[in-house]
Scaffold this motif. Sequence first.
Motif, PDB file in Angstrom:
ATOM      1  N   ILE A 188       3.709  -4.832  -6.666  1.00 31.98           N
ATOM      2  CA  ILE A 188       4.154  -6.199  -6.387  1.00 31.98           C
ATOM      3  C   ILE A 188       5.283  -6.093  -5.372  1.00 31.98           C
ATOM      4  O   ILE A 188       6.150  -5.224  -5.494  1.00 31.98           O
ATOM      5  CB  ILE A 188       4.699  -6.873  -7.662  1.00 31.98           C
ATOM      6  N   VAL A 189       5.301  -6.960  -4.382  1.00 32.94           N
ATOM      7  CA  VAL A 189       6.350  -6.978  -3.364  1.00 32.94           C
ATOM      8  C   VAL A 189       6.915  -8.396  -3.270  1.00 32.94           C
ATOM      9  O   VAL A 189       6.147  -9.364  -3.287  1.00 32.94           O
ATOM     10  CB  VAL A 189       5.793  -6.558  -1.985  1.00 32.94           C
ATOM     11  N   GLY A 190       8.237  -8.510  -3.190  1.00 29.29           N
ATOM     12  CA  GLY A 190       8.823  -9.842  -3.034  1.00 29.29           C
ATOM     13  C   GLY A 190      10.308  -9.742  -2.767  1.00 29.29           C
ATOM     14  O   GLY A 190      10.890  -8.663  -2.839  1.00 29.29           O
ATOM     15  N   ARG A 191      10.913 -10.900  -2.474  1.00 23.77           N
ATOM     16  CA  ARG A 191      12.353 -10.908  -2.237  1.00 23.77           C
ATOM     17  C   ARG A 191      13.081 -11.143  -3.558  1.00 23.77           C
ATOM     18  O   ARG A 191      12.617 -11.915  -4.401  1.00 23.77           O
ATOM     19  CB  ARG A 191      12.741 -12.007  -1.235  1.00 23.77           C
ATOM     20  N   VAL A 241      14.475  -6.737  -0.487  1.00 21.40           N
ATOM     21  CA  VAL A 241      13.052  -6.633  -0.821  1.00 21.40           C
ATOM     22  C   VAL A 241      12.860  -5.676  -1.995  1.00 21.40           C
ATOM     23  O   VAL A 241      13.421  -4.578  -2.016  1.00 21.40           O
ATOM     24  CB  VAL A 241      12.233  -6.179   0.405  1.00 21.40           C
ATOM     25  N   ILE A 242      12.106  -6.142  -2.972  1.00 24.32           N
ATOM     26  CA  ILE A 242      11.820  -5.350  -4.165  1.00 24.32           C
ATOM     27  C   ILE A 242      10.349  -4.943  -4.147  1.00 24.32           C
ATOM     28  O   ILE A 242       9.490  -5.773  -3.859  1.00 24.32           O
ATOM     29  CB  ILE A 242      12.076  -6.184  -5.442  1.00 24.32           C
ATOM     30  N   VAL A 243      10.072  -3.672  -4.446  1.00 20.68           N
ATOM     31  CA  VAL A 243       8.697  -3.225  -4.637  1.00 20.68           C
ATOM     32  C   VAL A 243       8.627  -2.572  -6.016  1.00 20.68           C
ATOM     33  O   VAL A 243       9.482  -1.755  -6.367  1.00 20.68           O
ATOM     34  CB  VAL A 243       8.252  -2.220  -3.557  1.00 20.68           C
ATOM     35  N   ALA A 244       7.626  -2.949  -6.796  1.00 22.70           N
ATOM     36  CA  ALA A 244       7.498  -2.404  -8.153  1.00 22.70           C
ATOM     37  C   ALA A 244       6.072  -1.933  -8.378  1.00 22.70           C
ATOM     38  O   ALA A 244       5.119  -2.643  -8.048  1.00 22.70           O
ATOM     39  CB  ALA A 244       7.881  -3.464  -9.184  1.00 22.70           C
ATOM     40  N   ASP A 245       5.942  -0.732  -8.911  1.00 24.22           N
ATOM     41  CA  ASP A 245       4.611  -0.226  -9.290  1.00 24.22           C
ATOM     42  C   ASP A 245       4.733   0.544 -10.603  1.00 24.22           C
ATOM     43  O   ASP A 245       5.731   0.382 -11.321  1.00 24.22           O
ATOM     44  CB  ASP A 245       3.984   0.610  -8.157  1.00 24.22           C
ATOM     45  N   ASP A 246       3.769   1.375 -10.936  1.00 25.34           N
ATOM     46  CA  ASP A 246       3.794   2.020 -12.250  1.00 25.34           C
ATOM     47  C   ASP A 246       4.910   3.055 -12.400  1.00 25.34           C
ATOM     48  O   ASP A 246       5.201   3.509 -13.509  1.00 25.34           O
ATOM     49  CB  ASP A 246       2.425   2.656 -12.557  1.00 25.34           C
ATOM     50  N   ASP A 247       5.541   3.464 -11.296  1.00 23.45           N
ATOM     51  CA  ASP A 247       6.689   4.370 -11.373  1.00 23.45           C
ATOM     52  C   ASP A 247       8.006   3.619 -11.583  1.00 23.45           C
ATOM     53  O   ASP A 247       9.032   4.244 -11.817  1.00 23.45           O
ATOM     54  CB  ASP A 247       6.810   5.207 -10.089  1.00 23.45           C
ATOM     55  N   GLY A 248       8.001   2.303 -11.438  1.00 26.03           N
ATOM     56  CA  GLY A 248       9.218   1.514 -11.594  1.00 26.03           C
ATOM     57  C   GLY A 248       9.449   0.623 -10.394  1.00 26.03           C
ATOM     58  O   GLY A 248       8.509   0.286  -9.677  1.00 26.03           O
ATOM     59  N   ALA A 249      10.711   0.256 -10.156  1.00 31.10           N
ATOM     60  CA  ALA A 249      11.034  -0.711  -9.105  1.00 31.10           C
ATOM     61  C   ALA A 249      12.106  -0.162  -8.178  1.00 31.10           C
ATOM     62  O   ALA A 249      13.074   0.438  -8.637  1.00 31.10           O
ATOM     63  CB  ALA A 249      11.521  -2.013  -9.730  1.00 31.10           C
ATOM     64  N   VAL A 250      11.919  -0.382  -6.864  1.00 33.14           N
ATOM     65  CA  VAL A 250      12.909   0.037  -5.868  1.00 33.14           C
ATOM     66  C   VAL A 250      13.376  -1.174  -5.068  1.00 33.14           C
ATOM     67  O   VAL A 250      12.668  -2.163  -4.938  1.00 33.14           O
ATOM     68  CB  VAL A 250      12.347   1.093  -4.876  1.00 33.14           C
ATOM     69  N   LYS A 272       0.817  -1.227   0.000  1.00 33.07           N
ATOM     70  CA  LYS A 272       0.000   0.000   0.000  1.00 33.07           C
ATOM     71  C   LYS A 272       0.848   1.273   0.000  1.00 33.07           C
ATOM     72  O   LYS A 272       0.323   2.375   0.094  1.00 33.07           O
ATOM     73  CB  LYS A 272      -0.912   0.036   1.234  1.00 33.07           C
ATOM     74  N   VAL A 273       2.179   1.110  -0.032  1.00 30.10           N
ATOM     75  CA  VAL A 273       3.072   2.273  -0.021  1.00 30.10           C
ATOM     76  C   VAL A 273       3.652   2.436  -1.419  1.00 30.10           C
ATOM     77  O   VAL A 273       4.174   1.477  -1.984  1.00 30.10           O
ATOM     78  CB  VAL A 273       4.197   2.077   1.021  1.00 30.10           C
ATOM     79  N   THR A 274       3.563   3.618  -1.999  1.00 31.42           N
ATOM     80  CA  THR A 274       4.088   3.804  -3.360  1.00 31.42           C
ATOM     81  C   THR A 274       5.611   3.742  -3.362  1.00 31.42           C
ATOM     82  O   THR A 274       6.262   4.023  -2.350  1.00 31.42           O
ATOM     83  CB  THR A 274       3.674   5.164  -3.941  1.00 31.42           C
ATOM     84  N   THR A 275       6.177   3.409  -4.509  1.00 40.28           N
ATOM     85  CA  THR A 275       7.637   3.429  -4.610  1.00 40.28           C
ATOM     86  C   THR A 275       8.158   4.856  -4.433  1.00 40.28           C
ATOM     87  O   THR A 275       9.296   5.053  -3.991  1.00 40.28           O
ATOM     88  CB  THR A 275       8.108   2.863  -5.965  1.00 40.28           C
ATOM     89  N   ALA A 276       7.340   5.842  -4.765  1.00 42.64           N
ATOM     90  CA  ALA A 276       7.734   7.235  -4.537  1.00 42.64           C
ATOM     91  C   ALA A 276       7.962   7.467  -3.047  1.00 42.64           C
ATOM     92  O   ALA A 276       8.997   8.012  -2.628  1.00 42.64           O
ATOM     93  CB  ALA A 276       6.659   8.188  -5.083  1.00 42.64           C
ATOM     94  N   THR A 277       7.027   7.025  -2.227  1.00 41.67           N
ATOM     95  CA  THR A 277       7.170   7.194  -0.777  1.00 41.67           C
ATOM     96  C   THR A 277       8.331   6.364  -0.243  1.00 41.67           C
ATOM     97  O   THR A 277       9.111   6.826   0.610  1.00 41.67           O
ATOM     98  CB  THR A 277       5.858   6.805  -0.077  1.00 41.67           C
ATOM     99  N   LEU A 298       2.838 -12.992 -16.529  1.00 40.22           N
ATOM    100  CA  LEU A 298       3.858 -12.675 -15.534  1.00 40.22           C
ATOM    101  C   LEU A 298       4.072 -11.165 -15.525  1.00 40.22           C
ATOM    102  O   LEU A 298       4.346 -10.580 -16.576  1.00 40.22           O
ATOM    103  CB  LEU A 298       5.177 -13.376 -15.905  1.00 40.22           C
ATOM    104  N   PRO A 299       3.951 -10.523 -14.362  1.00 44.93           N
ATOM    105  CA  PRO A 299       4.237  -9.079 -14.322  1.00 44.93           C
ATOM    106  C   PRO A 299       5.714  -8.825 -14.643  1.00 44.93           C
ATOM    107  O   PRO A 299       6.589  -9.466 -14.047  1.00 44.93           O
ATOM    108  CB  PRO A 299       3.905  -8.680 -12.886  1.00 44.93           C
ATOM    109  N   VAL A 300       5.965  -7.914 -15.580  1.00 42.81           N
ATOM    110  CA  VAL A 300       7.333  -7.670 -16.044  1.00 42.81           C
ATOM    111  C   VAL A 300       7.657  -6.179 -16.003  1.00 42.81           C
ATOM    112  O   VAL A 300       6.871  -5.359 -16.474  1.00 42.81           O
ATOM    113  CB  VAL A 300       7.508  -8.199 -17.491  1.00 42.81           C
ATOM    114  N   TRP A 301       8.814  -5.839 -15.418  1.00 46.22           N
ATOM    115  CA  TRP A 301       9.386  -4.491 -15.518  1.00 46.22           C
ATOM    116  C   TRP A 301      10.682  -4.639 -16.315  1.00 46.22           C
ATOM    117  O   TRP A 301      11.589  -5.376 -15.900  1.00 46.22           O
ATOM    118  CB  TRP A 301       9.695  -3.921 -14.134  1.00 46.22           C
ATOM    119  N   CYS A 302      10.767  -3.989 -17.469  1.00 45.31           N
ATOM    120  CA  CYS A 302      11.956  -4.125 -18.309  1.00 45.31           C
ATOM    121  C   CYS A 302      12.255  -2.777 -18.978  1.00 45.31           C
ATOM    122  O   CYS A 302      11.474  -1.836 -18.877  1.00 45.31           O
ATOM    123  CB  CYS A 302      11.746  -5.207 -19.367  1.00 45.31           C
TER     124      CYS A 302
END
Lengths: 233, 233, 233, 233, 233, 233
Positions: free
Chosen positions: E44-47, E168-177, E11-16, E131-135
Motif C-alpha cells: 500500500i502506498v499513500g501520504r 510518503v508511506i509504503v507498507a508491505d508484509d515486512d512492515g512500513a517505511v 512494485k518496490v519492496t520496503t526492503a529495497t 481496512l488494511p492495518v499495520w499495528c
Amino acid sequence: MSDVLFGILRKVTTATISTMLLKKGIRRCWMNGPKPLSARGEAIVGRAFTLRFVPVREDVATTESWGSAISTRAAIEEMPAGSIAVADAMGVPTAGIFGDILCARMKKRSVAALVTDGAVRDRAGVLMSALPVWCAGVASPASVNGLTFVGWQQPIGCGGCAIFPGDVIVADDDGAVVIPQASVEFVAKEGAEHELYESWVFSEVENGVKLPGLYPPNEDARARYEIWRKSRP
Amino acid sequence: MSDVLFGILRKVTTATISTMLLKKGIRRCWMNGPKPLSARGEAIVGRAFTLRFVPVREDVATTESWGSAISTRAAIEEMPAGSIAVADAMGVPTAGIFGDILCARMKKRSVAALVTDGAVRDRAGVLMSALPVWCAGVASPASVNGLTFVGWQQPIGCGGCAIFPGDVIVADDDGAVVIPQASVEFVAKEGAEHELYESWVFSEVENGVKLPGLYPPNEDARARYEIWRKSRP
Amino acid sequence: MSDVLFGILRKVTTATISTMLLKKGIRRCWMNGPKPLSARGEAIVGRAFTLRFVPVREDVATTESWGSAISTRAAIEEMPAGSIAVADAMGVPTAGIFGDILCARMKKRSVAALVTDGAVRDRAGVLMSALPVWCAGVASPASVNGLTFVGWQQPIGCGGCAIFPGDVIVADDDGAVVIPQASVEFVAKEGAEHELYESWVFSEVENGVKLPGLYPPNEDARARYEIWRKSRP
Amino acid sequence: MSDVLFGILRKVTTATISTMLLKKGIRRCWMNGPKPLSARGEAIVGRAFTLRFVPVREDVATTESWGSAISTRAAIEEMPAGSIAVADAMGVPTAGIFGDILCARMKKRSVAALVTDGAVRDRAGVLMSALPVWCAGVASPASVNGLTFVGWQQPIGCGGCAIFPGDVIVADDDGAVVIPQASVEFVAKEGAEHELYESWVFSEVENGVKLPGLYPPNEDARARYEIWRKSRP
Amino acid sequence: MSDVLFGILRKVTTATISTMLLKKGIRRCWMNGPKPLSARGEAIVGRAFTLRFVPVREDVATTESWGSAISTRAAIEEMPAGSIAVADAMGVPTAGIFGDILCARMKKRSVAALVTDGAVRDRAGVLMSALPVWCAGVASPASVNGLTFVGWQQPIGCGGCAIFPGDVIVADDDGAVVIPQASVEFVAKEGAEHELYESWVFSEVENGVKLPGLYPPNEDARARYEIWRKSRP
Amino acid sequence: MSDVLFGILRKVTTATISTMLLKKGIRRCWMNGPKPLSARGEAIVGRAFTLRFVPVREDVATTESWGSAISTRAAIEEMPAGSIAVADAMGVPTAGIFGDILCARMKKRSVAALVTDGAVRDRAGVLMSALPVWCAGVASPASVNGLTFVGWQQPIGCGGCAIFPGDVIVADDDGAVVIPQASVEFVAKEGAEHELYESWVFSEVENGVKLPGLYPPNEDARARYEIWRKSRP
C-alpha cells in the motif's frame, strides 16, 4: 492567588501531592524518569512550558538545524520567568537535549527549572549553570544525534504523564509531579493539612505508638490529633 | 549458633557469598534491583520477613485500604527484631512502597533493614529514619498507586530471586544476596576462608605478582599461601 | 604524534567529540551504559583493548574456568600500558566482570581505565584499587555467574557501539566515546577549536546575549568571535 | 444466577467489557501478555483458579520437585470443572509452565481454559489437547528451568492485573480480562446493552453516516437509536 | 506525477526502499512496531495523515472525551481519500486505539490504510472492516484506557521514526517505511532499477552461481547483467 | 555415529531435550528469540556454523561492505552441507540480517537451516527460498542499517545462550536448543527413552488417570509402565 498557592505547595512534598491527587482519582501524576541531577533539599514550583521532540531522521536532525526557526534556542527565548521547562524526549537515553550553554541561557532568563525524561549533556557545565535540573541521565551526544525538535507549548508526554502547557509542576528530591490546573487549589490546601497530620504521626511513632489505628487514624487517634492541632501556637 | 554464623557472615562480602553459593550450584542468589539508598561500608545480616504485592486494581488499592487488616502497617507489627523485611514489589518503579513513617516504625521495632526490588518514597524522611534500606529507586506515589498489598511470610520473588521466609539475607554496598537455610553454615565457613585467601592474593598483587597461577593458585602459590596462613598471629 | 593528539583530546569533552563525529556522519559513538564509578572531573584517553563475553552456559562458565588459558586473568597480562580495557558484557547487570583483585592487577600494569556495559563487583575494593572505571552498575556475583569469557582483541559491541581494537576511547563524567582511528586527527583539531568557540559563547551568554544568532553564529557573531579569538594572548 | 450472567458475558466482547469497567473507574482489567494460542472466534467465561510461581532457585526448582505435594500436578486436581486456570508466571518467556500432558489432564477435568503471562511448551501437543490456551509465547524448557511453583488459590498478578480467586475471567481473540466479583452483574447487563448499540452504529456507518454525533450519540442519534431498538422483533 | 511514482513504488519492496534511503544517509525509515494484522501479499502506498496521542491522565482521558472536538472521530473526517493514517501511540501495548467502528468509517472514507506503533481492539471486527492495518498488537481496552488523543497533522514519532504530514508511506508484509518527500523520486527510480537487478541475481543463484562477486557485482557480473538487461523484451 | 544420533534426535522434541540437559545441570540451552518463520511440524538437526555481528558504526557498516572479504556472502560459501547457521544479531529487531537472495544461496549449498535472535527481511522471498528459518521477527532494512558483520565460526551468544562452533542445534515448532558436544549422546538416548515414557503417560491421562503418582511415577506406575514397555511389538 497563584503566588499564595505556590508558596503553600513549596512546603508540600511530592509524596503528599501524589496522595492528594489519588483522592481525585488521578494516579498518573509522577513522571517516571526525571531525577534531580543534584539533590537540593527543597522543592521548585512553576507552570509547565512544554518542549517536544520526535525521533531523529538524518535529513532533518543535523547541526545545521540548530539555526532553524523551530529550535530549542528559539523556544528558550519564549519561556516566561518562573516557568518550568518540561521536555518530552521520549525517554531517549543516548542524546543530551541541553548542555551548559542552553542551561546558562535559561538560568539567565529566570526559568525556574528543567524537567525531562531524557538526558542532558556536559554534566559539569550544567551543574555550573546553577539551573535546577531533573533528568533521566547524562549523555555526551547532542539532541540531534537521536532526536528532532518539533515545537513548544503543545501537550506532551513526559515520563508516562500527560503534561499540558500551564499545568503546575512540583519537583523535589523524590522527582517531579504534575498537577492539573483544576486541582491546584485542592492539592495545596489538603496537602498542607496532610503534612501537618503526618508530622504529628511521626512524633507519635517516635513515642512508640504502633501504626494500626494511628495511620490512618481511628476515632481515638483522631481525637488526640485534634487536641494537639488546637494546642499548636 | 546462628549468632556465631551471623557474626562470621558480617565479615564476608556478598561477592564472596555468591561465589560460595555457585560452588553449591546456586547462581540465582543476588537480587537484581535493590541498591543501598545510602552507602554504609558495612554489611547487615538477618532472616527474611517477606512482604508481597500484586498489581494495582482500582477497586482494592485505595487509601482506605491502609486501614485494612491485611496492610503493610499490620505486617510491620509482626516483624521480629533483627529480621530483614524483603518486599516483592514486582520491580514496579512508579510507586514508593514505604515512606518515612513506616520506616521509622520499623526502626523502632528493631527491624534490621528493608530490601525491595521496588521504590521507596520521601527519600529525605527515609534517610532520617536511619533504617538501612536497599531499594531500586525513589518515587513520590504511595504503593496503592501502582500495587496492592496481599500478605506476608509467603514465598516471594525479589529481583529475580526466590525468597522463602527465614532465608538468610546479607546486604552490603554491592547489593543483597539470599542464602538458603541449608547452606548458611557452608557459606559462612568457606566464605571466611575465601576472604582470608583473597587478602593474601591482594598483597601478592601489590607486590607485583601476576594473576595466572596465583588466582586460582597453582601448587607453588598454594604452598606459599599455606606458609603465610600458618605464620599469622 | 599520538601523544600530541591524545594531549589535545584530554581537553576536549566527550560532548564536543560526539558533535565532531556527527559532522563525519557518525552518530553511534557514545556507549550507552558505562558511567563513571566515581566522578573524576578529568578525562582519560587511550587505545581500546577489547574483551569479549558471551552468555553463561553451566558446563563452561565455572570457577574452574578462572584457571583456563582463555581467561580474564590471561587477557590482563596482554594489556599494553596506557590502554583502556573495553569489555563487551552484553549489558548483563547481574554479574560483576571484575573485582578488586583484577582491577588492582590492571592498575599495577598501568592500564589507563576499564570501560564496560556490564557491572563490576566489590565496589569498595574496586574504588580502593584506584583504577578509573566506567561501568553500568555493581553486582555481587562473579562473571561466571552470568557470562562466559571467550577472548580479547576482537571487534566487540559495547553499549550499542562497535569497538575495534586500537580505536581511541575518551571517557569523562558524561561517559565514554569511541573515535575511529581514521577520525582521530580531525576530531582532536576541530574539537579543540570548538571548545574555544563554546567558551566565548558561554561568556556572551553570561553577558545576557540571547542564543539565536549566537549559537550557531550569524555573520555578526562570527565577526565578533574572530576579533575575540585574535585578541587572546 | 451466575449461569445466566455467564451466558450473557459470552456474547459481550472483551473490548466492551473493558469499556464498562472503565465506567466503574477500573482501568487495569486486561492482561498484557496472554494471547490465544490459536484463534477461536468465540469467548470463554469462567471463574479464576489461580496458580503462583516465583523465580527459580536451583536448590528447589528441580525435576524432583514435580513429585512434591505443592506441585502443578496437585493443583490441577483441585481445579473445579468450568474454572479458568490463571497462572502468574511473572512474564518469564523462557520456561513453558505447562505441556501436552498437563493440558490433557486439565481438559479431562473439564477445566475451561488456561490463561498465563508466561509460556507453554510442546505447542503441537498442547493444541492437540484441545484445552483453550491464552499465553505469552512458547518455550521448550519446563517451568523448573526458570520458575518455582509455590501454591494455588492466592491473589496473583498476571499481565499487570491483580487476580483474586473467584474473579470472573473472559477471554476472546483480543485477549483476557478480569471482572471483579462485585462488578459482574453491572458489566454483563450494561455490556449487552452496549453491544446492541454498537451493532446499530455499525449499520449506520455502513450507510455512510459520519461518526461525530453518532458515536457517542447526540440527541438526534439517540432518538433514532431508540426507534430502531423498539422496532426490533 | 505522484500517481506515476506511487505506481512504481507499489512494485518496490520496503526492503529495497530502505536500502535506497541508506544511500541517502537515512537509516531511520522503517517503523519498529507496525506489523500487518493480516498478510496481504501486496504493498500500500499513500501520504501520511498523522495522529498523536500522549499518556492517559484520568481527568482528561474518559469515555466522555469521545465526543470532544479534538477526538479521533473528528480526525477521521479530515483524512483525504488515499491517505495513510499514521498514529503515534507511543508504543503502548495495553490500549487499542481503533476498533471495528472507526476502521469501518475510515474504509468508507477511502482511507488507504492505518499504521500505528500501538494496538487495535476488536480484532475480528477490524478484519471484517477490510481496512488494511499495520499495528504492534491487539488489546481489548479503548485508547482512553491508556492514552489521550491530542491532535492530527503534526510531526510525530512512530516506531522510532519521525513522520511529517505528507511524507510518503509504503507498507508491505515486512512492515512500513517512511520516505521523506524530497527523496520520493530518487527512491522510486533507483528502487525499480534495483528490483530488476535483484531478480537477475536471484536467477543466477538458482543456476548455482556463488554470491561473492555477484552481489554486489564485480566487473564481470556487471557486464553479464547489462547483456541480460538489454535482451529483455 | 553422528548420523545415528542425529536420526534419534529428530524424533525427540526440544521440550524433552531441555529436560534432559537440566539433568546435566544445564538450564541455558533454549534460545529466547528464534521462532519458526513458518510452522513445519518436524525438527531440524545439525551442527552450528556461527555468524557474528556487532552494532552498526556508520563508517564501516555500508552497502559497500557487502563486497568485503569479511562479509555474510563470504561466510555462506564456508558453510558445510547439513550445518545450521546460527547468527548472533544481538537481538536487534530493526535490521533483517538475511533476505531472499542469501537464503536461496544457503539452500543451494544444502545448509539445513538459519537460526537467529535477529530479524530477516523480505519475508515473502525468504519463504519462497524454502530454507527453514527460525528468527525473532521481520524487518525491511538490511543488516548494515543496524549491524556490522565481523566474522564466523567464533563462540557467540544467541538468544541468551552461548553457542560454540560444532555444537548440535535442534529446532522445532517450540524454538531452537543447543546441545553441548559432550552431551549429545546422553541427550539422544535418554531423550528417546523419555519420549516413550511420555507417550504412555499421555494414553494413561486419556484413560482418566490423575497425574500425581503417574508423572513422575510412583512404584505402581513404574511397574505398569514396564509391563507396557515390554509388551510393545
